[in-house]
Design an enzyme around this catalytic site. Structure first.
Site, mmCIF file in Angstrom:
data_model
loop_
_atom_site.group_PDB
_atom_site.id
_atom_site.type_symbol
_atom_site.label_atom_id
_atom_site.label_comp_id
_atom_site.label_asym_id
_atom_site.label_seq_id
_atom_site.Cartn_x
_atom_site.Cartn_y
_atom_site.Cartn_z
ATOM 1 N N GLU A 22 -1.273 -5.213 -72.922
ATOM 2 C CA GLU A 22 -1.514 -6.232 -73.952
ATOM 3 C C GLU A 22 -2.532 -5.815 -75.021
ATOM 4 O O GLU A 22 -3.380 -6.613 -75.416
ATOM 5 C CB GLU A 22 -1.993 -7.534 -73.291
HETATM 6 C C1 TNX Z 1 -1.141 -10.752 -67.895
HETATM 7 S S1 TNX Z 1 -0.472 -8.571 -66.040
HETATM 8 C C2 TNX Z 1 -2.163 -9.832 -67.835
HETATM 9 C C3 TNX Z 1 -3.506 -10.272 -67.419
HETATM 10 C C4 TNX Z 1 -3.558 -11.734 -67.160
HETATM 11 C C5 TNX Z 1 -2.309 -12.153 -66.429
HETATM 12 C C6 TNX Z 1 -2.308 -13.578 -66.017
HETATM 13 C C7 TNX Z 1 -1.256 -7.807 -67.077
HETATM 14 C C8 TNX Z 1 -1.132 -6.376 -67.037
HETATM 15 N N1 TNX Z 1 -1.981 -8.489 -67.969
HETATM 16 O O1 TNX Z 1 -4.446 -9.909 -68.388
HETATM 17 O O2 TNX Z 1 -4.678 -12.005 -66.399
HETATM 18 O O3 TNX Z 1 -1.200 -11.920 -67.266
HETATM 19 O O4 TNX Z 1 -1.204 -13.870 -65.217
#
Ligand code: TNX
Length: 527
Positions: A341
């Site tokens: 992300e």
């Molecule tokens: C996505 S899973 C994220 C996290 C969040 C999560 C909450 C991932 C690699 N990144 O930063 O905590 O969703 O479900």
């Protein structure tokens, strides 16, 4: 039973003579009929054969281990400690002087067996002895967990003069389907103490999970002391979601956790998430920031707004120090560098960044793991991609020859709510009731990805909505127990109807551990 070398070391042979002579003096006991195949073992072993009698675990039982094979005496001590906890019996380990009893548990290094993996073990339970054969202490340790799971809750006080816990006789031959069976704890969004993490390790080990991934940094907090950059914890460690006080592990505490995990044959994977999810690091050292905005403390739960400056050399000097210090404290082979992300990092900058960090991780002798977004960067062939949401990324990674860890959000995210009424959790990937969590197959989940591409399975627990152990346990249990079986047992040995019966019988263990699991109505919990 296959041919094995039960007896390693003269001491063991001498003590067995002592036992045999005692055995002759004892009156035979009429054990009730048992059935090892119906015991509530999780994960389900590869093969279980029942011989329908019992081994009477009592105060005269002795534990012996191979003494020269690395780690075997420690596994014996671990078993003694847990038997004491479960039954109050205080059994001697490798102590032939005290050998006046009649029954023996041998934990035996069996090098000559054609075990396919060091984690494999065999268990042979007769009326007089329990033998674990394994080629490594780790295999023996998993065999010990199986024994723990088949010790009954209550003793039978009518058969002999002593209290006896009747363990069903038979054989277990067992080996894991995947060598990587993990869980992740997000200690950044909310901080969890060393003792909390240790309790989580205790439970993971009982179900033969061998990986604990710690998400040690994110926008809301930096949780691991880095001596060359002290403000990371002094400044970046002082916050968490919702405005709590945060916290961090000193290097000594982290090393203690790593050692505790190692004693449970669990490898710790430390994660420093970057180039996104880095607000806390940039708050401590603003030169790291690359989003062009003034850095402020962040206690919300949105993602994707922060980034390191990927084109500044000093950022890579900083990362080099962090990876070096963490590598020095981490005996396991893996360092996780996040990579998820990074919505405000330009694509080409992101790929440039990941390739550079990959080289730093290799320089310190470690294998890099990143979330699935990293697959488009020019990384080492031994780098591992952790699939969480983007199937195309997973496929692209596999095509490049990278191994994949499966953590599909829709199935394996421990922070998803069970149902609409769940007290904690998110639901961006959907609701995950206990059966949905169990009823999928890692081998076939992603079209185009075969077992050869898969390193294993990991269930992450993100902590935006949970801030203490009780809340953590509500989300993690019972689902984590199912993921343990998905990682260990082969497809033909997995079956929801059988699993839900066995899960229902975990209550004595979970209650004794004071685990506040979610009592899903889909399970007929045994009280
Ligand atoms: C996505 S899973 C994220 C996290 C969040 C999560 C909450 C991932 C690699 N990144 O930063 O905590 O969703 O479900």
């Amino acid at each position: 039973m296959k041919k094995t070398t039960f007896l390693s070391g003269l001491g063991l042979i001498v003590s067995i003579f002592a036992f045999t002579s005692c055995l002759e003096q004892e009156k035979p006991i009429n054990f009730p009929k048992t059935d090892l195949t119906t015991e509530a073992m999780i994960p389900m072993p590869s093969e279980v054969i029942a011989t329908n009698s019992a081994f009477g675990l009592d105060e005269n039982t002795h534990i012996f281990t191979s003494t020269t094979a690395t780690g075997f005496p420690e596994v014996g001590e671990f078993l003694a400690e847990k038997i004491k906890w479960q039954t109050t019996l205080n059994l001697p380990v490798n102590n032939s002087e005290k050998a006046t009893g009649s029954r023996v548990i041998y934990i035996n290094h069996a090098d000559d067996l054609a075990f396919t993996t060091p984690e494999a073990y065999q268990l042979n339970i007769t009326q007089d002895s329990i033998t674990i054969n394994a080629k490594s202490a780790q295999g023996a340790f998993w065999g010990v967990q199986t024994i723990r799971q088949i010790i009954p809750q209550t003793s039978n006080d009518t058969l002999a003069k002593t209290k006896m816990w009747l363990i069903p006789t038979g054989q277990v031959s067992d080996a894991p389907n995947f060598g990587f069976r993990g869980s992740m704890l997000d200690v950044s969004r909310h901080f969890f103490s060393v003792s909390d993490v240790k309790k989580y390790i205790d439970i993971l080990a009982y179900y033969k999970v061998n990986i604990l991934h710690l998400h040690l940094s994110d926008d809301q907090g930096w949780r691991i002391e880095i001596k060359s950059w002290p403000k990371l914890t002094e400044v970046g460690g002082r916050s968490e979601v919702g405005g709590g006080e945060g916290g961090f592990y000193t290097q000594e505490e982290y090393k203690d956790l790593v050692a505790y995990a190692a004693k449970h044959h669990i490898t710790i994977i430390p994660e420093i998430d970057m180039p996104g999810h880095t607000n806390a690091a940039s708050l401590a050292y603003p030169f790291l920031n690359g989003n062009g905005k003034k850095v402020k403390p962040y206690t919300g739960i949105d993602v994707g707004f922060s980034t390191f400056d990927t084109r500044k050399e000093s950022v890579y000097d900083f990362i080099d120090d962090v990876i070096r210090e963490i590598s020095e404290m981490t005996p396991g082979p893996y360092i996780h560098i996040g990579g998820d992300e990074s919505h405000v990092t330009k694509k080409k900058d992101f790929n440039y960044f990941i390739a550079r960090v990959d080289k730093i991780v290799s320089k310190y002798g470690k294998q890099m793991i990143g979330w699935d977004e990293i697959v488009h960067a020019d990384v080492n062939p031994s780098t591992i991609a952790q699939f969480w949401s983007n199937e195309k990324n997973a496929l692209a990674g596999a095509e490049k020859g990278l191994k994949i860890i499966l953590s599909p959000g829709k199935k394996a995210y421990l922070d998803m709510k069970y149902d609409e009424d769940s007290k904690f959790g998110l639901k961006w990937a959907g609701l995950i009731p206990v059966d949905t969590a169990y009823n999928w197959s890692p081998e076939t989940y992603l079209e185009g990805i075969t077992k050869e591409n898969i390193l294993g399975l990991e269930a992450p627990l993100w902590s935006e909505t949970i801030s203490n152990m009780e809340e953590l346990e509500y989300l993690a249990f019972p689902r984590m127990i199912g993921y343990a079986e998905l990682g260990w047992s082969t497809e033909e040995n997995r079956n929801w109807d059988s699993y839900k019966e066995r899960l229902a019988k975990q209550t004595p263990y979970l209650d004794k551990m004071n685990v506040k699991y979610y009592p899903s109505e889909r399970i007929d919990w045994k009280k």
